[in-house]
Design a protein around this motif. Sequence first.
Motif, short mmCIF file in Angstrom:
data_model
loop_
_atom_site.label_atom_id
_atom_site.label_comp_id
_atom_site.label_asym_id
_atom_site.label_seq_id
_atom_site.Cartn_x
_atom_site.Cartn_y
_atom_site.Cartn_z
N GLN A 64 0.83 -1.21 0.00
CA GLN A 64 0.00 0.00 0.00
C GLN A 64 0.86 1.26 0.00
O GLN A 64 0.50 2.26 -0.63
CB GLN A 64 -0.94 0.01 1.22
N LEU A 65 2.00 1.23 0.68
CA LEU A 65 2.88 2.40 0.69
C LEU A 65 3.37 2.71 -0.71
O LEU A 65 3.51 3.87 -1.09
CB LEU A 65 4.07 2.16 1.62
N LYS A 66 3.61 1.68 -1.49
CA LYS A 66 4.12 1.87 -2.86
C LYS A 66 3.10 2.55 -3.76
O LYS A 66 3.45 3.07 -4.81
CB LYS A 66 4.55 0.53 -3.44
N THR A 67 1.84 2.57 -3.37
CA THR A 67 0.79 3.20 -4.17
C THR A 67 0.27 4.49 -3.53
O THR A 67 -0.66 5.10 -4.05
CB THR A 67 -0.39 2.23 -4.39
N LEU A 68 0.86 4.90 -2.44
CA LEU A 68 0.43 6.10 -1.73
C LEU A 68 0.56 7.32 -2.62
O LEU A 68 1.60 7.57 -3.22
CB LEU A 68 1.28 6.28 -0.46
N LYS A 69 -0.50 8.10 -2.71
CA LYS A 69 -0.53 9.28 -3.58
C LYS A 69 -0.37 10.59 -2.80
O LYS A 69 -0.19 11.64 -3.38
CB LYS A 69 -1.85 9.33 -4.35
N ALA A 70 -0.43 10.53 -1.49
CA ALA A 70 -0.35 11.73 -0.67
C ALA A 70 1.09 12.26 -0.65
O ALA A 70 2.03 11.49 -0.52
CB ALA A 70 -0.79 11.43 0.75
N PRO A 71 1.26 13.58 -0.79
CA PRO A 71 2.60 14.15 -0.65
C PRO A 71 3.17 13.78 0.72
O PRO A 71 2.48 13.87 1.73
CB PRO A 71 2.38 15.65 -0.76
N THR A 72 4.39 13.34 0.74
CA THR A 72 4.98 12.83 1.98
C THR A 72 6.38 13.38 2.17
O THR A 72 7.18 13.36 1.25
CB THR A 72 5.05 11.28 1.92
N ALA A 92 11.56 6.01 2.35
CA ALA A 92 11.82 6.81 1.15
C ALA A 92 11.81 5.95 -0.11
O ALA A 92 11.40 6.40 -1.18
CB ALA A 92 13.17 7.53 1.29
N GLU A 93 12.25 4.72 0.00
CA GLU A 93 12.25 3.81 -1.14
C GLU A 93 10.86 3.27 -1.47
O GLU A 93 10.61 2.86 -2.60
CB GLU A 93 13.18 2.62 -0.85
N HIS A 94 9.97 3.28 -0.49
CA HIS A 94 8.67 2.65 -0.67
C HIS A 94 7.51 3.62 -0.84
O HIS A 94 6.40 3.20 -1.14
CB HIS A 94 8.40 1.70 0.49
N ILE A 95 7.73 4.90 -0.65
CA ILE A 95 6.65 5.88 -0.79
C ILE A 95 6.99 6.74 -2.01
O ILE A 95 7.86 7.60 -1.96
CB ILE A 95 6.50 6.75 0.47
N PRO A 96 6.28 6.54 -3.11
CA PRO A 96 6.62 7.25 -4.35
C PRO A 96 6.29 8.73 -4.34
O PRO A 96 6.94 9.50 -5.04
CB PRO A 96 5.76 6.53 -5.40
N ALA A 97 5.33 9.17 -3.56
CA ALA A 97 4.88 10.57 -3.61
C ALA A 97 5.67 11.47 -2.67
O ALA A 97 5.34 12.61 -2.49
CB ALA A 97 3.40 10.64 -3.26
N GLY A 99 8.22 14.03 -1.04
CA GLY A 99 8.87 15.22 -1.55
C GLY A 99 10.37 15.15 -1.36
O GLY A 99 11.13 15.60 -2.18
N ALA A 100 10.79 14.55 -0.25
CA ALA A 100 12.22 14.48 0.06
C ALA A 100 12.44 13.49 1.18
O ALA A 100 11.53 13.17 1.92
CB ALA A 100 12.74 15.85 0.46
N ALA A 101 13.64 13.02 1.29
CA ALA A 101 14.03 12.19 2.42
C ALA A 101 15.13 12.93 3.16
O ALA A 101 16.17 13.24 2.57
CB ALA A 101 14.53 10.83 1.94
N LEU A 102 14.89 13.24 4.39
CA LEU A 102 15.87 13.98 5.19
C LEU A 102 16.26 13.13 6.38
O LEU A 102 15.47 12.38 6.90
CB LEU A 102 15.25 15.29 5.69
N SER A 103 17.46 13.30 6.82
CA SER A 103 17.86 12.62 8.06
C SER A 103 18.74 13.55 8.87
O SER A 103 19.12 14.59 8.45
CB SER A 103 18.59 11.33 7.77
#
Length: 103
Positions: A64-72, A92-97, A99-103
């Motif tokens: 389901q995460l791979k199809t998530l459309k919400a900006p994240t 970050a690898e599994h949520i396509p929508a 915006g960025a991955a920060l750490s």
Amino acid sequence: MLSDKTVYRSPQALGPAYEHPDELSNDTIEKYLRPLISTEQRTRDLQRFLAAFDNKHTLSIEAQLKTLKAPTLIVWGTDDVYFDVKWSHWLAEHIPARGAALS
């Protein structure tokens, strides 16, 4: 932890969740903990929440995460002792929508 606030600030309790646990006021600790035990139901809910705290729930919704459309936006504390930073990269690898991955 309410009767001895040093327990709250200790490495065995919630101290690692703070950069400077020694700077937490007793009032802040009271405000954080008191609502969690204000009723028997809240205490049971907290116990149930803590017992269920497991990344298996995140893993179980991988498809389901791979199809998530919400900006994240994924933001992670690199020194988080409760959630290893590797989980930010996994998300970050599994949520396509995202915006960025920060750490």
